[in-house]
Design a protein around this motif. Structure first.
Motif, PDB file in Angstrom:
ATOM      1  N   ILE A   1       0.850  -1.182   0.000  1.00  0.00           N
ATOM      2  CA  ILE A   1       0.000   0.000   0.000  1.00  0.00           C
ATOM      3  C   ILE A   1       0.888   1.235   0.000  1.00  0.00           C
ATOM      4  O   ILE A   1       1.956   1.255   0.611  1.00  0.00           O
ATOM      5  CB  ILE A   1      -0.956   0.030   1.210  1.00  0.00           C
ATOM      6  N   GLY A   2       0.441   2.266  -0.719  1.00  0.00           N
ATOM      7  CA  GLY A   2       1.199   3.508  -0.808  1.00  0.00           C
ATOM      8  C   GLY A   2       0.469   4.643  -0.115  1.00  0.00           C
ATOM      9  O   GLY A   2      -0.705   4.897  -0.397  1.00  0.00           O
ATOM     10  N   PHE A   3       1.154   5.318   0.803  1.00  0.00           N
ATOM     11  CA  PHE A   3       0.603   6.481   1.488  1.00  0.00           C
ATOM     12  C   PHE A   3       1.269   7.734   0.940  1.00  0.00           C
ATOM     13  O   PHE A   3       2.484   7.784   0.761  1.00  0.00           O
ATOM     14  CB  PHE A   3       0.821   6.391   3.004  1.00  0.00           C
ATOM     15  N   TYR A   4       0.447   8.733   0.695  1.00  0.00           N
ATOM     16  CA  TYR A   4       0.928   9.945   0.032  1.00  0.00           C
ATOM     17  C   TYR A   4       0.645  11.165   0.888  1.00  0.00           C
ATOM     18  O   TYR A   4      -0.447  11.310   1.461  1.00  0.00           O
ATOM     19  CB  TYR A   4       0.228  10.086  -1.323  1.00  0.00           C
ATOM     20  N   LYS A   5       1.644  12.047   0.968  1.00  0.00           N
ATOM     21  CA  LYS A   5       1.485  13.310   1.683  1.00  0.00           C
ATOM     22  C   LYS A   5       1.800  14.436   0.723  1.00  0.00           C
ATOM     23  O   LYS A   5       2.927  14.575   0.259  1.00  0.00           O
ATOM     24  CB  LYS A   5       2.415  13.376   2.904  1.00  0.00           C
ATOM     25  N   GLU A   6       0.780  15.210   0.415  1.00  0.00           N
ATOM     26  CA  GLU A   6       0.933  16.296  -0.551  1.00  0.00           C
ATOM     27  C   GLU A   6       1.716  17.440   0.056  1.00  0.00           C
ATOM     28  O   GLU A   6       1.582  17.746   1.250  1.00  0.00           O
ATOM     29  CB  GLU A   6      -0.442  16.783  -1.008  1.00  0.00           C
ATOM     30  N   THR A   7       2.540  18.080  -0.765  1.00  0.00           N
ATOM     31  CA  THR A   7       3.309  19.240  -0.319  1.00  0.00           C
ATOM     32  C   THR A   7       2.370  20.426  -0.177  1.00  0.00           C
ATOM     33  O   THR A   7       1.715  20.837  -1.149  1.00  0.00           O
ATOM     34  CB  THR A   7       4.424  19.575  -1.317  1.00  0.00           C
ATOM     35  N   GLY A   8       2.286  20.986   1.013  1.00  0.00           N
ATOM     36  CA  GLY A   8       1.380  22.108   1.257  1.00  0.00           C
ATOM     37  C   GLY A   8       2.016  23.439   0.917  1.00  0.00           C
ATOM     38  O   GLY A   8       3.249  23.597   0.940  1.00  0.00           O
ATOM     39  N   GLU A   9       1.196  24.409   0.596  1.00  0.00           N
ATOM     40  CA  GLU A   9       1.686  25.748   0.298  1.00  0.00           C
ATOM     41  C   GLU A   9       2.050  26.465   1.594  1.00  0.00           C
ATOM     42  O   GLU A   9       1.310  26.427   2.568  1.00  0.00           O
ATOM     43  CB  GLU A   9       0.618  26.542  -0.458  1.00  0.00           C
ATOM     44  N   GLY A  10       3.211  27.093   1.581  1.00  0.00           N
ATOM     45  CA  GLY A  10       3.646  27.832   2.754  1.00  0.00           C
ATOM     46  C   GLY A  10       3.980  26.955   3.931  1.00  0.00           C
ATOM     47  O   GLY A  10       3.896  27.391   5.088  1.00  0.00           O
ATOM     48  N   GLY A  11       4.361  25.687   3.675  1.00  0.00           N
ATOM     49  CA  GLY A  11       4.737  24.783   4.754  1.00  0.00           C
ATOM     50  C   GLY A  11       3.572  24.251   5.556  1.00  0.00           C
ATOM     51  O   GLY A  11       3.756  23.690   6.635  1.00  0.00           O
TER      52      GLY A  11
END
Length: 319
Positions: free
Chosen positions: A173-183
């Protein structure tokens, strides 16, 4: 792009929905047991806690853009991690070592839009994986939403039966964390899944046609959540599966299926150096099934192969 990266699967949704074509392994009761010997998994992931809702707690992170199989060990913070990889059958010492290796496997990749972690599915993540596969099958077959609950039931039976074959196969299974704007901190979500088989003992009893060799590694049941497509997640699920096969199997030839109508997945497989070795006859259309390609790739030899975990002892442990 299709809901599932490859829908020509051992878990064939067309067969699942037609009672006259149901395979015996689909509806048989999974092996159950009242007694299990608990293994003590060592979690070496940046994702240290995966809750039932699919959220994750981070204790460490990595900015490396290359895959790896271990990081600094961390301590599980939830009691349901005590034994997430139990199989319900007796395992030899060699199988126990391989099972522990699967527990610690991690493929990590920094993508342009976020970070991806791929690891072996534990018992507590089965529900979310079932939901992803059922929704992907329903979408690819253009089925009404009401069919998803039926698919979930059948997918659950399949995954429970396949789990007994570990460590000769594994569901990643793959877990993904999106890069947020402004940290800004973003939520970690389940993004995709793929099944890998390492040898004959982990082979599916009723594989799709054209039939691959049962003693060769096989990749199947790959799906990516709709909201996370076109980010390279499918590609890295494939690469994670290949990496794990390279460490768990002595065979270099890997097989997979791809439906002829799925142009995007077919192009991806060709880019990954998979070659078509056989194609379904037009006669499969009479069975209301899609024609499929059987594809093969020869994996390169590892430059530093891991030490063998095999044991000469015949001792078995129930796990």
């Amino acid at each position: 792009m299709a809901a599932a990266i490859s829908l020509s699967l051992p878990l064939d949704p067309q067969n699942l929905l037609c009672p006259c074509r149901l395979r015996p392994t689909t509806l048989s009761r999974p092996l159950q047991s009242r007694f299990f010997t608990r293994l003590s998994p060592i979690y070496k992931y940046p994702l240290t806690t995966f809750h039932r809702e699919g959220l994750c707690s981070f204790k460490s992170s990595s900015s490396s853009s290359s895959s790896h199989s271990s990081t600094t060990p961390t301590t599980p913070t939830s009691s349901h991690h005590d034994d997430p990889f139990r199989t319900g059958r007796f395992l030899s010492n060699e199988e126990l070592e391989k099972l522990r290796f699967l527990q610690n496997f991690l493929y990590f990749k920094e993508l342009e839009s976020g970070s991806l972690w791929v690891r072996v599915m534990g018992a507590e993540e089965m529900d979310m994986t079932i939901g992803l596969l059922a929704e992907s099958f329903a979408e690819s077959m253009v089925l009404p939403v009401g069919y998803v609950s039926v698919l979930k039931f059948l997918v659950r039976q399949y995954l429970m039966e396949r789990k007994i074959q570990m460590p000769h196969m594994a569901t990643l299974i793959g877990f993904y964390k999106e890069t947020g704007e402004g940290g800004e901190e973003q939520e970690v979500q389940l993004a995709g899944t793929v099944e890998v088989c390492f040898n004959k003992m982990g082979a599916n009893a009723s594989p799709p046609t054209p039939t691959p060799p049962k003693d060769s590694p096989y990749i199947s049941n790959m799906a990516v959540k709709m909201s996370f497509r076109r980010r390279g997640i499918g590609w890295h699920l494939l690469k994670a599966g290949e990496e794990l096969i390279s460490q768990m199997s002595s065979s270099r030839e890997v097989y997979l299926h791809c439906r002829m109508i799925d142009a995007a997945p077919l192009n991806m497989y060709k880019k990954a150096d998979y070659k078509i070795v056989k194609t379904d006859s037009v006669l499969v259309l009479l069975m209301l099934q899609r024609r499929k390609h059987l594809m093969r790739k020869k994996l390169p030899l590892l430059s530093n192969p891991p030490e063998s975990a095999a044991s000469e002892s015949d001792t078995e442990t129930f796990a």
